[in-house]
Design a protein around this motif. Structure first.
Motif, PDB file in Angstrom:
ATOM      1  N   UNK A  46       2.163  -0.004   3.508  1.00  0.00           N
ATOM      2  CA  UNK A  46       3.276   0.152   2.579  1.00  0.00           C
ATOM      3  C   UNK A  46       4.570   0.400   3.342  1.00  0.00           C
ATOM      4  N   UNK A  47       5.625  -0.276   2.935  1.00  0.00           N
ATOM      5  CA  UNK A  47       6.908  -0.173   3.638  1.00  0.00           C
ATOM      6  C   UNK A  47       7.459   1.248   3.595  1.00  0.00           C
ATOM      7  N   UNK A  48       7.267   1.941   2.479  1.00  0.00           N
ATOM      8  CA  UNK A  48       7.777   3.306   2.364  1.00  0.00           C
ATOM      9  C   UNK A  48       7.077   4.246   3.339  1.00  0.00           C
ATOM     10  N   UNK A  49       5.754   4.099   3.489  1.00  0.00           N
ATOM     11  CA  UNK A  49       5.034   4.955   4.424  1.00  0.00           C
ATOM     12  C   UNK A  49       5.422   4.644   5.857  1.00  0.00           C
ATOM     13  N   UNK A  50       5.578   3.392   6.195  1.00  0.00           N
ATOM     14  CA  UNK A  50       5.947   3.039   7.564  1.00  0.00           C
ATOM     15  C   UNK A  50       7.345   3.559   7.899  1.00  0.00           C
ATOM     16  N   UNK A  51       8.245   3.524   6.940  1.00  0.00           N
ATOM     17  CA  UNK A  51       9.587   4.082   7.164  1.00  0.00           C
ATOM     18  C   UNK A  51       9.511   5.598   7.345  1.00  0.00           C
ATOM     19  N   UNK A  52       8.698   6.266   6.492  1.00  0.00           N
ATOM     20  CA  UNK A  52       8.544   7.717   6.618  1.00  0.00           C
ATOM     21  C   UNK A  52       7.902   8.086   7.953  1.00  0.00           C
TER      22      UNK A  52
END
Length: 495
Positions: A167-173
């Motif tokens: 997930x893009x949000x998890x990778x950013x976090x």
């Protein structure tokens, strides 16, 4: 008057009597009593002979016809299907099935040969020093539930497969978290979310090693990782460790080496922390040999008395290191969520391999984690957990000092969630007896010797060693467990 009903066989849609008729006819077809092309018995005659209704016999015939054993048609006599190899010949085993060799690939045969380790525990015991286990009460249940419920009602465009990289949000976090917590700088594109560190290790093995290659492995080391690499057919070149981790001066000069696996922040299982000098030597060696370094940072957040040491990947300027992180120790191994930070040139092939393996990791859990990291809850949780585990560690070391003989000493105490207890007055060959005696008294402890790759007696540790995990126990359980262990040890000590 209530009539009794015969039990129904759901598989064949027939009564118990119908199933017996079905089995009888099928057995006669199998042994050739009713050969192919022969007429089947009359349903009317068979019903009269067996004392059942014709409907029951007809149901059995219909099932046999549906499975291809009988040929029936309106106005014609039912016959045994022809041509039909007798079932007895088709299904008869060629020998003892337990002794027959299955047809396997090279990979499958290697797995059979090397064996796969099971769980390091058997029946539950009252005081279980199981390493790798964490306490249920430490899980941030309320925060997780709130975040999970929020993600559950969040509208998605569709419920289709997600990207393999995560997930893009998890990778950013994760990108921000790794910079803050592990001193590691990367792009979101370099992060691959996986099913725990074990899948990450397996991907490295499959993509980086061939059967004629070699890999360097810590001696002793993490058995499940070694098995992954050995399953490729590559040769294990085990390299000793000491109190500072992998001995870089002993690294092999072998042109076949393609990979080295290390746990530099807290060597598993002995607990050494690799100093910066050795880290630089390892990076230079990898560059000379054009080898990859797989850095397993399985519990890097847990260092006591000072801030966690930055990851080896943080000083890698030549893109040699593949960094592996996990949520197993800070949250739960049951989540099966971890991540990799890859050199840019390896990103496409690792993504493709992840897609072929299982498409992607669970999406809801990834977004919950992203929410907890973004809100700061996850890092506050890790800090609280570090304090709690420091209390447990201190209680363990205090209990060892108070209850066990002074010759006993623990290694790997500065970081992580386990220690290794060395008993110099007992030999490594006595470990099984000691572990059995401890379990008989309600205490679970685990041997260090099986984690050595070289199983020759001369290469084994001279003293018995026990791995004691403490993250799943209370202070009181730790104290009581060590008291009991001390009594067991006292009974086994030489007089």
């Amino acid at each position: 008057m209530v009539q009794s009903r015969q039990p129904t066989d759901r598989r064949h849609g027939a009564t118990g009597a119908g199933r017996r008729i079905y089995d009888l006819l099928r057995a006669q077809i199998a042994d050739g009593t009713l050969p192919p092309g022969a007429r089947a018995p009359s349903t009317r005659a068979l019903a009269a002979e067996l004392g059942v209704s014709r409907t029951t016999v007809t149901a059995a015939f219909e099932q046999l016809a549906a499975e291809g054993f009988l040929v029936t048609s309106s106005g014609r006599v039912a016959r045994i299907a022809s041509p039909l190899a007798t079932l007895g010949e088709a299904s008869a085993p060629s020998g003892d099935p337990a002794k027959s060799e299955p047809a396997l690939s090279d990979f499958g045969r290697r797995l059979t040969r090397i064996g796969m380790p099971g769980l390091p525990h058997a029946e539950p015991v009252r005081y279980d020093f199981l390493y790798g286990a964490v306490a249920t009460r430490d899980f941030p249940t309320l925060a997780w539930r709130r975040a999970y419920q929020a993600e559950l009602v969040r509208q998605q465009h569709s419920l289709y497969y997600a990207p393999p990289e995560g997930d893009a949000e998890l990778r950013r976090a994760l990108q921000g978290y790794l910079r803050r917590a592990r001193g590691l700088t990367c792009t979101t594109e370099q992060i691959l979310v996986v099913h725990g560190s074990q899948q990450a290790i397996d991907l490295c093995a499959r993509l980086l090693l061939d059967a004629d290659d070699a890999f360097v492995f810590e001696e002793p080391g993490y058995l499940m990782a070694r098995r992954c690499f050995e399953a490729t057919g590559a040769e294990c070149l085990y390299t000793p460790v000491d109190t500072d981790g992998l001995q870089t001066a002993s690294l092999p000069q072998d042109e076949r080496v393609r990979l080295v696996y290390v746990t530099p922040s807290h060597q598993f299982p002995l607990g050494g922390v690799m100093p910066v000098g050795r880290r630089l030597e390892l990076l230079q060696w990898a560059k000379r040999h054009n080898a990859r370094i797989v850095e397993d940072d399985y519990d890097g957040e847990f260092r006591y008395g000072q801030r966690p040491i930055d990851a080896l990947r943080s000083i890698d300027t030549d893109r040699r290191v593949i960094y592996i992180g996990t949520f197993s120790k800070a949250l739960s191994p049951q989540l099966r969520l971890g991540y990799m930070v890859l050199p840019s040139e390896l990103v496409p092939v690792f993504r493709q391999a992840k897609r072929l393996a299982d498409r992607h990791a669970p999406v809801l859990e990834q977004r919950v984690l992203a929410s907890l990291i973004d809100s700061g809850i996850y890092e506050r949780h890790v800090r609280r957990l570090r304090r709690e585990n420091d209390r447990r560690r201190a209680a363990l070391l205090d209990a060892i000092a108070h209850h066990l003989p002074e010759e006993v000493h623990a290694s790997g105490t500065a970081a992580g969630l386990h220690v290794v207890l060395w008993l110099p007055f007992m030999t490594a060959q006595q470990e099984p007896a000691l572990i059995h005696a401890a379990r008989s008294n309600g205490v679970g402890v685990y041997p260090v010797t099986p984690l050595y790759a070289d199983q020759r007696a001369a290469m084994q540790p001279r003293s018995a060693g026990l791995i004691l995990g403490y993250a799943s126990l209370t202070v009181e359980q730790i104290q009581q467990g060590i008291r009991i262990l001390a009594m067991v040890v006292a009974e086994m000590m030489p007089r």
